[in-house]
Motif scaffolding. Sequence first.
Motif, PDB file in Angstrom:
ATOM      1  N   LEU A 183     -31.956  -7.767 -14.635  1.00 55.46           N
ATOM      2  CA  LEU A 183     -32.409  -8.280 -15.922  1.00 55.46           C
ATOM      3  C   LEU A 183     -33.645  -9.161 -15.768  1.00 55.46           C
ATOM      4  CD1 LEU A 183     -29.012  -9.253 -17.600  1.00 55.46           C
ATOM      5  CD2 LEU A 183     -30.112  -7.021 -17.374  1.00 55.46           C
ATOM      6  N   PRO A 184     -34.536  -9.143 -16.784  1.00 52.66           N
ATOM      7  CA  PRO A 184     -35.637 -10.098 -16.791  1.00 52.66           C
ATOM      8  C   PRO A 184     -35.058 -11.525 -16.767  1.00 52.66           C
ATOM      9  CG  PRO A 184     -35.921  -8.403 -18.471  1.00 52.66           C
ATOM     10  CD  PRO A 184     -34.530  -8.261 -17.947  1.00 52.66           C
ATOM     11  N   PRO A 185     -35.790 -12.504 -16.172  1.00 55.65           N
ATOM     12  CA  PRO A 185     -37.207 -12.427 -15.806  1.00 55.65           C
ATOM     13  C   PRO A 185     -37.508 -11.760 -14.464  1.00 55.65           C
ATOM     14  CG  PRO A 185     -36.393 -14.606 -15.337  1.00 55.65           C
ATOM     15  CD  PRO A 185     -35.264 -13.877 -16.004  1.00 55.65           C
ATOM     16  N   ARG A 186     -36.490 -11.271 -13.741  1.00 60.18           N
ATOM     17  CA  ARG A 186     -36.773 -10.577 -12.495  1.00 60.18           C
ATOM     18  C   ARG A 186     -37.696  -9.402 -12.771  1.00 60.18           C
ATOM     19  NH1 ARG A 186     -36.366 -12.034  -7.134  1.00 60.18           N
ATOM     20  NH2 ARG A 186     -35.943 -10.230  -5.807  1.00 60.18           N
ATOM     21  N   GLY A 187     -38.795  -9.319 -12.028  1.00 56.84           N
ATOM     22  CA  GLY A 187     -39.727  -8.216 -12.199  1.00 56.84           C
ATOM     23  C   GLY A 187     -40.788  -8.439 -13.255  1.00 56.84           C
ATOM     24  N   ILE A 188     -40.782  -9.596 -13.905  1.00 59.94           N
ATOM     25  CA  ILE A 188     -41.821  -9.912 -14.886  1.00 59.94           C
ATOM     26  C   ILE A 188     -42.970 -10.616 -14.170  1.00 59.94           C
ATOM     27  CG2 ILE A 188     -42.369 -11.155 -17.013  1.00 59.94           C
ATOM     28  CD1 ILE A 188     -40.398  -8.820 -17.353  1.00 59.94           C
TER      29      ILE A 188
END
Length: 384
Positions: free
Chosen positions: A184-189
């Motif tokens: 889930l975000p914020p992972r990868g943002i």
Amino acid sequence: MSASNGTRNHLSGGDINTGEVLDARALNRALLARQMLLRREKLPVLEAVERLIGLQAQAPNAPYFALWARLEDFRQEGLSRLLLDKKAVRMALMRATLHLVSASDAMPLRSTLQSVMERSLKGAFGRQLKGADPAQLAAFGRSLVEDRPSTFGELGRHMRERWPALQSEALAAAVRNLVPLVQLPPRGIWGESGQAVHTSAERWLGQSRSAEPDTELLIRRYLAAFGPATAKDVQAWSGLTGLSKAMERLRPELVTFRNPAGDALFDLPDAPRPDSDTPAEPRFLGEFDNTLLSHADRGRILPDEYRSQVCTANGIVRSTILIDGYVAGTWKLTRERGKAILCIDPFAALSSPDSDALRLEGARLLQFAAEDHSHEVIIRQGGS
């Protein structure tokens, strides 16, 4: 005879064995064309992600660099917004490794690749999970992450409350491989940080798992993005086994060639196969770029003599430069005191035109990745 745009004339399907041998450069140019690395293309970001069948995502920012190298006017927010709007997700898929894919691809791909996930789990944790019922592990783990999204550490500890004799790491891995989980975000943002927190793809996307795997569709999409290819190439990319029979079933709608070793190469009739002498400008590829990991023979883009300098013993695939379509060095971006420094390490001495082109492309990369810093591009002496 070549078409005027530098691509061989299209062939119709119907089990056409041309008998033509495609040399190393022809295979390289075909890969670059399909990966949008001969020239940047103007495409919506989501369409590009789907054309590439997802992007390697072990490093959080890797998909951003992959798209910057391939698309005109790509901006980070174009991909970040897809993740925030649930139009793209990060999840374990091909080879049981983390990829970023479109929401519409997520569940069909996972269904087709579920056997890969289960085989990976058995190979890594089979002994530790001996005696546990996979269905029970999956059901309980799903209920946990759907009730409260969790890191793998948290998930393993909660699972162990039910299975105290088993190790937390093995229990978390069981849920990861048996249940389609998304990060889930914020992972990868871009520009944000956060732990990798997971829930089920069904809960996040509001979708159900596809009923039937579609291996033949997966092969067609692979060929569109990475062909021409052998059955071993498709297996190396996907992690699936026993694909020779599926390739043979598809033979009537494909065309076949030979590689220099005499192996059969399968391809879509209308896929681009540019001439071997098609120009290829310098490019910067980020960590774990798909082009380096999607064939049994990586030599079509990564020369064997450089492989150990790119792919490390602990599984890291370094950021690389392409010169004339082939990996020719690595690069690293550092920031210090308001300055962004791009350090390029060629494996061999570069010509002046290649150095100039690389320096110009490097300046564009710095503008993309560190817009608010001052910039410096350093090209070290080749082979140092």
